[in-house]
Design a protein around this motif. Structure first.
Motif, PDB file in Angstrom:
ATOM      1  N   GLU A  74      -0.514  17.245   0.625  1.00 61.07           N
ATOM      2  CA  GLU A  74      -1.401  16.160   1.053  1.00 61.07           C
ATOM      3  C   GLU A  74      -2.812  16.714   1.160  1.00 61.07           C
ATOM      4  OE1 GLU A  74      -1.706  12.781   1.848  1.00 61.07           O
ATOM      5  OE2 GLU A  74      -3.727  13.476   2.336  1.00 61.07           O
ATOM      6  N   SER A 119      -1.997   4.480   4.667  1.00 57.98           N
ATOM      7  CA  SER A 119      -0.873   4.408   5.607  1.00 57.98           C
ATOM      8  C   SER A 119      -1.246   4.550   7.080  1.00 57.98           C
ATOM      9  CB  SER A 119       0.192   5.434   5.230  1.00 57.98           C
ATOM     10  OG  SER A 119       0.683   5.151   3.941  1.00 57.98           O
ATOM     11  N   THR A 137       6.554  -1.586   4.436  1.00 56.30           N
ATOM     12  CA  THR A 137       7.907  -2.048   4.775  1.00 56.30           C
ATOM     13  C   THR A 137       8.945  -1.628   3.736  1.00 56.30           C
ATOM     14  OG1 THR A 137       6.800  -3.951   5.748  1.00 56.30           O
ATOM     15  CG2 THR A 137       9.178  -4.127   5.482  1.00 56.30           C
TER      16      THR A 137
HETATM   17  P1  FAD Z   1      -1.556   6.254   1.028  1.00 52.31           P
HETATM   18  O1  FAD Z   1      -1.152   6.002   2.411  1.00 52.31           O
HETATM   19  O2  FAD Z   1      -2.991   6.054   0.712  1.00 52.31           O
HETATM   20  O3  FAD Z   1      -1.131   7.738   0.706  1.00 52.31           O
HETATM   21  C1  FAD Z   1      -1.561   8.423  -0.436  1.00 52.31           C
HETATM   22  C2  FAD Z   1      -1.921   9.836  -0.004  1.00 52.31           C
HETATM   23  O4  FAD Z   1      -2.164  10.649  -1.136  1.00 52.31           O
HETATM   24  C3  FAD Z   1      -3.191   9.879   0.836  1.00 52.31           C
HETATM   25  O5  FAD Z   1      -2.884  10.385   2.118  1.00 52.31           O
HETATM   26  C4  FAD Z   1      -4.112  10.807   0.062  1.00 52.31           C
HETATM   27  O6  FAD Z   1      -4.917  11.622   0.870  1.00 52.31           O
HETATM   28  C5  FAD Z   1      -3.127  11.619  -0.777  1.00 52.31           C
HETATM   29  N1  FAD Z   1      -3.718  12.158  -1.987  1.00 52.31           N
HETATM   30  C6  FAD Z   1      -4.523  11.515  -2.869  1.00 52.31           C
HETATM   31  N2  FAD Z   1      -4.887  12.356  -3.863  1.00 52.31           N
HETATM   32  C7  FAD Z   1      -4.308  13.554  -3.602  1.00 52.31           C
HETATM   33  C8  FAD Z   1      -4.352  14.817  -4.240  1.00 52.31           C
HETATM   34  N3  FAD Z   1      -5.047  15.010  -5.358  1.00 52.31           N
HETATM   35  N4  FAD Z   1      -3.665  15.838  -3.699  1.00 52.31           N
HETATM   36  C9  FAD Z   1      -2.930  15.664  -2.558  1.00 52.31           C
HETATM   37  N5  FAD Z   1      -2.893  14.477  -1.897  1.00 52.31           N
HETATM   38  C10 FAD Z   1      -3.562  13.441  -2.411  1.00 52.31           C
HETATM   39  N6  FAD Z   1       2.277  -3.049   4.287  1.00 52.31           N
HETATM   40  C11 FAD Z   1       3.229  -3.495   5.134  1.00 52.31           C
HETATM   41  O7  FAD Z   1       4.414  -3.332   4.882  1.00 52.31           O
HETATM   42  N7  FAD Z   1       2.918  -4.120   6.295  1.00 52.31           N
HETATM   43  C12 FAD Z   1       1.632  -4.389   6.639  1.00 52.31           C
HETATM   44  O8  FAD Z   1       1.371  -4.934   7.723  1.00 52.31           O
HETATM   45  C13 FAD Z   1       0.613  -4.003   5.740  1.00 52.31           C
HETATM   46  N8  FAD Z   1      -0.667  -4.307   6.005  1.00 52.31           N
HETATM   47  C14 FAD Z   1      -1.654  -3.830   5.200  1.00 52.31           C
HETATM   48  C15 FAD Z   1      -2.986  -4.111   5.531  1.00 52.31           C
HETATM   49  C16 FAD Z   1      -4.017  -3.541   4.808  1.00 52.31           C
HETATM   50  C17 FAD Z   1      -5.437  -3.834   5.175  1.00 52.31           C
HETATM   51  C18 FAD Z   1      -3.728  -2.669   3.735  1.00 52.31           C
HETATM   52  C19 FAD Z   1      -4.848  -2.006   3.007  1.00 52.31           C
HETATM   53  C20 FAD Z   1      -2.414  -2.445   3.359  1.00 52.31           C
HETATM   54  C21 FAD Z   1      -1.362  -3.020   4.082  1.00 52.31           C
HETATM   55  N9  FAD Z   1      -0.018  -2.800   3.759  1.00 52.31           N
HETATM   56  C22 FAD Z   1       0.973  -3.270   4.576  1.00 52.31           C
HETATM   57  C23 FAD Z   1       0.340  -2.001   2.581  1.00 52.31           C
HETATM   58  C24 FAD Z   1       0.638  -0.544   2.959  1.00 52.31           C
HETATM   59  O9  FAD Z   1      -0.220  -0.101   3.971  1.00 52.31           O
HETATM   60  C25 FAD Z   1       0.496   0.342   1.727  1.00 52.31           C
HETATM   61  O10 FAD Z   1       1.281  -0.184   0.702  1.00 52.31           O
HETATM   62  C26 FAD Z   1       0.941   1.774   1.990  1.00 52.31           C
HETATM   63  O11 FAD Z   1       0.388   2.297   3.172  1.00 52.31           O
HETATM   64  C27 FAD Z   1       0.557   2.660   0.808  1.00 52.31           C
HETATM   65  O12 FAD Z   1       1.029   3.944   1.075  1.00 52.31           O
HETATM   66  P2  FAD Z   1       0.871   5.111   0.019  1.00 52.31           P
HETATM   67  O13 FAD Z   1       1.601   6.282   0.555  1.00 52.31           O
HETATM   68  O14 FAD Z   1       1.239   4.631  -1.327  1.00 52.31           O
HETATM   69  O15 FAD Z   1      -0.698   5.402  -0.015  1.00 52.31           O
END
Ligand code: FAD
Length: 550
Positions: free
Chosen positions: A51, A60, A378
């Motif tokens: 990360e 997240s 979720t």
């Molecule tokens: P992220 O949480 O962004 O994780 C990706 C990670 O990769 C980051 O920590 C980043 O630092 C890391 N990364 C990037 N590039 C690199 C690299 N080169 N090397 C190492 N690490 C790297 N979903 C629900 O179910 N319920 C809700 O109530 C809800 N509300 C939402 C409200 C908003 C305003 C938003 C924006 C989204 C909401 N969602 C909700 C959707 C949900 O939050 C997202 O789908 C989810 O958090 C995405 O998670 P992720 O792990 O894919 O991305």
């Protein structure tokens, strides 16, 4: 969880990362990457997760923090999505009942609104049916009188009634961190502040490792793996670009803002989901001593590492809230803090941000790089299952997905009643320690049974003794290395308890300084990082108009 101490954990983990070829390397420690790491590790695969910032520091930690089926996706006829995530709610609640709590939601129906009593009733009925909701949790429709009894803050003008239905709420970043810790218990080797800056290929042009940059020092080093999974959220396309496989479907970033006001300014009795008037709906959710309101849904083209809350976002949310809760008369001065995140959606031609699907998709590149984008908090478990099914097939691993049965770190609890029993125990312990018993729900909903470990280290006579014990716990057990890791991702204090936390920030800095032997300059740098983060969530600049298209 390995018994790392603050001083030795990074070098030890780095050594472990360099000591072998992993079955799978996961890029990204958001909910998606954390879910994949746990699923793969619990099937017996060796897993490395990297990360670039802190776990959950991307989207997240910036969601609405609901474990929900997404009622509004019914309007878009996304029945499959609503069914899957709707059913997942109960599973995720069972895996961490201290962290994923039942929350009843009220949808007021007003004259001239986009929802009528009949469409609300039918929509909620279908929603419950798809998710398999049973018994008392099934929706009921309330008349105006009963609606106002449930929520006296609502305006009675034009009120036709309401729908009352069941959802779950959580803390997104704690959920991510407990998943990471559970993955570690199953053997995953994980490290934050480690950015993947390059991919390593074999002679057949298959990706077989990554080049890492230590974000806390000058070192670059490599990790070897049979399969690399790109779970980088809003940065997924950057990794695909590095792999030269950014073709076909691409990401679309949609910004969502939440604002926080003191409970006293918007003393709602319970969570509500209401019409904004432009076809969208927003939530108002009471939590501890605040109520948070969100979200917006607009195209975002700026830097996903630093997403501002703009004055226009705040005005939009306040106007909608004041329309439904006119007694509150909220003004921008009432906004204590907030957060802004971006949804990593899959672009669909001709659709607006709020119309675009929240479905997840997996792309396998010619190099073997597996990328996953879209989706929701979720649905993290199912997304992980689909990715790890592909990985396991390639590696010849025949173990089925185990995660529906693995309680998350902080547990286990049998159910919500068991959690309440534990809250009572923690209340007694707090009283014995001359601390306020009202902290018990916060402690248990954040840390689960780890609340006991925190209280064992509570030192009488210290200022802010509970906060200080929490800081020490997160350094020793949760890989917190920056003050913001504690203040934001591990305690939610910057979002939910900012005024009460501000005076304790220097003490938190002291503990980090001692644990990591910082020089005065380093301490200054971290203090500045905290101030900048607070500025970002408490100041609301006007939006800068986009330059005219040339
Ligand atoms: P992220 O949480 O962004 O994780 C990706 C990670 O990769 C980051 O920590 C980043 O630092 C890391 N990364 C990037 N590039 C690199 C690299 N080169 N090397 C190492 N690490 C790297 N979903 C629900 O179910 N319920 C809700 O109530 C809800 N509300 C939402 C409200 C908003 C305003 C938003 C924006 C989204 C909401 N969602 C909700 C959707 C949900 O939050 C997202 O789908 C989810 O958090 C995405 O998670 P992720 O792990 O894919 O991305």
């Amino acid at each position: 969880m390995p018994a790392y101490t603050a001083a030795n954990q990074r070098p030890t983990i780095r050594e472990a990362l360099q000591s072998r070829t992993f079955d799978v390397i996961v890029i990204g420690g958001g909910i998606t990457g954390a879910g994949i790491a746990l699923d793969a590790a619990s099937r017996g695969l060796s897993v490395a997760l990297l990360e670039k910032n802190d776990f959950a520091s991307g989207t997240s930690s910036k969601s609405t923090k609901l474990i929900h089926g997404g009622l509004r996706y019914l309007k878009q006829l996304e029945f499959g999505l609503v069914r899957e995530v709707g059913q997942e709610r109960a599973i995720v609640h069972r895996l961490a009942p201290h962290l994923v709590l039942g929350e009843k939601m009220l949808i007021p129906v007003v004259k001239g609104g986009s929802l009528g009593p009949l469409s609300t009733s039918l929509g909620l009925w279908v929603y419950d049916l798809l998710a398999g909701v049973k018994g008392d949790d099934r929706r009921v429709m309330l008349n105006p009188k009963r609606t106002l009894e449930k929520e006296p803050m609502l305006s009675s003008t034009d009120l036709l009634g309401s729908g009352y239905y069941a959802e779950y709420r959580t803390d997104d970043s704690r959920l991510t961190i407990e998943l990471i810790k559970t993955a570690m218990q199953h053997g995953a080797v994980v490290l934050n502040y480690t950015a993947v800056e390059g991919l390593i290929y074999n002679e057949q042009k298959q990706v077989k490792g990554v080049v890492c940059q230590d974000e806390m020092g000058p070192d670059r080093w490599t990790v070897q793996g049979k399969i690399v999974v790109n779970a980088a959220g809003p940065w997924v396309d950057e990794i695909r670009k590095q792999d030269r496989s950014l073709q076909g479907k691409k990401l679309f970033l949609s910004k969502g803002v939440h604002i926080v006001v003191p409970q006293a300014k918007l003393p709602i009795q319970q969570a509500a989901y209401f019409d904004v008037g432009d076809g969208r709906m927003v939530f108002a959710i009471p939590r501890q001593d605040i109520t948070y309101i969100g979200t917006t849904d607009t195209a975002y083209h700026g830097d996903p590492n630093r997403i501002p809350i703009e004055k226009e976002d705040v005005a939009y949310l306040l106007a909608a809230t004041n329309r439904f809760f006119p007694k509150a008369q909220l003004a921008i001065e009432d906004v204590e803090s907030g957060w802004a995140g971006v949804r990593p959606l899959i672009y669909e031609e001709g659709k607006s941000a709020s119309e675009m699907s929240r479905r997840d998709e997996i792309f396998t590149a010619p190099s073997g790089l597996i990328s996953i984008a879209g989706g929701k908090l979720t649905g993290y478990r199912k997304m992980a299952q689909r990715v790890v099914n592909r990985v396991a097939k390639t590696l010849g691993n025949k173990t089925a997905c185990q995660t529906a049965k693995i309680s998350l770190a902080g547990g286990p609890f049998l159910n919500a009643a068991d959690v309440n029993l534990y809250i009572q125990q923690i209340m007694h312990k707090l009283q014995e320690l001359n601390q306020s018993a009202t902290e018990a729900p916060y402690l248990v909903h954040n840390y689960g049974r780890q609340a006991d470990v925190i209280l064992q280290d509570l030192r009488q006579g210290e200022d802010f003794p509970l906060l200080q014990a929490e800081v020490r716990f997160t350094i020793a057990h949760e890989l917190a290395t920056h003050p913001l890791d504690f203040l934001n991702r591990r305690s939610g204090r910057l979002y939910f308890r900012l005024p009460a936390t501000r005076p304790a920030i220097p003490l938190a800095l002291d503990i980090f300084q001692e644990a990591f032997s910082w020089s005065p300059e380093q301490r200054q740098r971290f203090a500045h990082e905290v101030s900048e983060a607070i500025d970002l969530i408490t100041t609301f600049p006007s939006s800068t108009p986009l330059p005219a298209a040339r």
